[in-house]
Design an enzyme around this catalytic site. Structure first.
Site, PDB file in Angstrom:
ATOM      1  N   ASP A  21       0.838  -1.204   0.000  1.00 26.45           N
ATOM      2  CA  ASP A  21       0.000   0.000   0.000  1.00 26.45           C
ATOM      3  C   ASP A  21       0.875   1.257   0.000  1.00 26.45           C
ATOM      4  O   ASP A  21       2.007   1.234   0.483  1.00 26.45           O
ATOM      5  CB  ASP A  21      -0.885  -0.023   1.259  1.00 26.45           C
ATOM      6  N   HIS A  38       2.943   3.718  -8.849  1.00 27.05           N
ATOM      7  CA  HIS A  38       2.832   2.299  -9.182  1.00 27.05           C
ATOM      8  C   HIS A  38       4.112   1.801  -9.866  1.00 27.05           C
ATOM      9  O   HIS A  38       4.573   0.696  -9.623  1.00 27.05           O
ATOM     10  CB  HIS A  38       1.609   2.049 -10.068  1.00 27.05           C
ATOM     11  N   LEU A 132      11.308 -20.339  -5.079  1.00 27.88           N
ATOM     12  CA  LEU A 132      10.265 -19.456  -4.548  1.00 27.88           C
ATOM     13  C   LEU A 132       8.972 -19.539  -5.369  1.00 27.88           C
ATOM     14  O   LEU A 132       9.005 -19.476  -6.596  1.00 27.88           O
ATOM     15  CB  LEU A 132      10.772 -17.998  -4.583  1.00 27.88           C
TER      16      LEU A 132
HETATM   17  C1  FPP Z   1      -1.817   0.205  -3.398  1.00 25.66           C
HETATM   18  O1  FPP Z   1      -1.363   1.543  -3.371  1.00 25.66           O
HETATM   19  C2  FPP Z   1      -1.255  -0.516  -4.521  1.00 25.66           C
HETATM   20  C3  FPP Z   1      -1.955  -1.097  -5.518  1.00 25.66           C
HETATM   21  C4  FPP Z   1      -3.423  -1.099  -5.592  1.00 25.66           C
HETATM   22  C5  FPP Z   1      -1.280  -1.752  -6.644  1.00 25.66           C
HETATM   23  C6  FPP Z   1      -0.038  -2.508  -6.374  1.00 25.66           C
HETATM   24  C7  FPP Z   1       0.744  -2.538  -7.615  1.00 25.66           C
HETATM   25  C8  FPP Z   1       2.085  -2.463  -7.734  1.00 25.66           C
HETATM   26  C9  FPP Z   1       3.003  -2.455  -6.591  1.00 25.66           C
HETATM   27  C10 FPP Z   1       2.705  -2.320  -9.087  1.00 25.66           C
HETATM   28  C11 FPP Z   1       3.097  -3.476  -9.873  1.00 25.66           C
HETATM   29  C12 FPP Z   1       2.845  -4.821  -9.353  1.00 25.66           C
HETATM   30  C13 FPP Z   1       3.275  -5.936  -9.961  1.00 25.66           C
HETATM   31  C14 FPP Z   1       3.045  -7.251  -9.369  1.00 25.66           C
HETATM   32  C15 FPP Z   1       4.015  -5.871 -11.224  1.00 25.66           C
HETATM   33  P1  FPP Z   1      -2.430   2.710  -3.509  1.00 25.66           P
HETATM   34  O2  FPP Z   1      -2.470   3.130  -4.922  1.00 25.66           O
HETATM   35  O3  FPP Z   1      -3.742   2.287  -2.957  1.00 25.66           O
HETATM   36  O4  FPP Z   1      -1.754   3.811  -2.613  1.00 25.66           O
HETATM   37  P2  FPP Z   1      -2.503   4.949  -1.773  1.00 25.66           P
HETATM   38  O5  FPP Z   1      -3.320   4.237  -0.731  1.00 25.66           O
HETATM   39  O6  FPP Z   1      -1.370   5.724  -1.210  1.00 25.66           O
HETATM   40  O7  FPP Z   1      -3.331   5.733  -2.741  1.00 25.66           O
END
Ligand code: FPP
Length: 235
Positions: A21, A38, A132
């Site tokens: 997150d 992201h 893994l």
């Molecule tokens: C939450 O942060 C994150 C996500 C919903 C997406 C997770 C994706 C990645 C880490 C990128 C790529 C992943 C892979 C497996 C290639 P948020 O956007 O909700 O953050 P915020 O709460 O600060 O808005």
């Protein structure tokens, strides 16, 4: 002393699950569009996977896209799907070199065609790897997973179900339950993640935002996990 030296390599968690997150907040802090968060988050994924390979962790589950994430703006969803596609393309060879097996939980059939195709291809090609297990939660929601399991059990007309049978209907079938669940960026909740499987997981919440989460932060989480006394309901 390096944090790595604080870890007892004979008492590592078998299964680490991470709620990644804070990508959006990371970007906001830097006055950048959310997509940049992201992208930086993908770099953390690469480093943490590499670290888990080095530590010989058995399973790493990453919450990459939830059943609730579809309500985000179309452009953000599109960017996340493109990132996933790129990640699989860039990392495929490294997965083979590092003996990583890719798995998913969640209903990936609802993902756009291209990332779906890429996922199926990489899972197929890595399925005999024995290192893994990199388990990506994609279009995953624990309640949906449990409801699907119940539906399939009813369809099979079983009149008695024990825990083991129930677990075999979950997306995580065959995987050990997570020993350690890490959530970045400070929120103290599970957000529909592995609700059945987390019964005895140790929870570790860090204020560090996912794009800033480094191998040192993982060592810190593992060191904290190793200080806890796990009794599984015993004394
Ligand atoms: C939450 O942060 C994150 C996500 C919903 C997406 C997770 C994706 C990645 C880490 C990128 C790529 C992943 C892979 C497996 C290639 P948020 O956007 O909700 O953050 P915020 O709460 O600060 O808005």
């Amino acid at each position: 002393m390096l944090l790595l030296e604080k870890i007892d390599l004979s008492k590592l968690p078998k299964h680490i699950a991470i709620i990644m997150d804070g990508n959006g907040r990371w970007a906001k802090k830097k006055n950048l569009p959310r997509v940049f968060g992201h992208r930086a988050g993908m770099k953390s994924v690469q480093k943490i996977v590499e670290t888990c390979v080095q530590l010989k962790i058995e399973v790493l589950t990453l919450y990459a896209f939830s059943t609730e994430n579809w309500i985000r703006p179309k452009t953000e969803i599109g960017a996340l799907m493109t990132l996933l596609q790129n990640y699989l393309k860039i990392e495929f060879e490294r997965m083979m070199d590092n003996n990583i097996q890719l798995r998913t939980i969640g209903d990936i059939s609802k993902l756009p065609k291209t990332p779906h195709k890429e996922l199926v291809k990489v899972m197929q090609k890595t399925k005999s790897n024995t290192g893994l297990v990199l388990n990506l939660a994609l279009n995953y929601g624990s309640r949906q997973e449990i409801m699907n399991a119940i539906t399939r059990i009813l369809e099979s007309r079983k009149n008695k179900v024990d825990q083991k049978t129930f677990e075999s209907y979950l997306d995580t079938s065959g995987l050990p339950d997570p020993d350690l669940i890490i959530r970045t960026s400070g929120e103290m909740r599970l957000s529909n993640f592995l609700l059945w499987q987390c019964a005895y997981s140790e929870l570790y919440v860090t204020p560090v935002l996912w794009p800033d989460f480094k191998p040192e932060n993982l060592y810190e989480a593992i060191a904290d996990f190793q200080k806890r006394e796990r009794r599984f309901g015993g004394v």
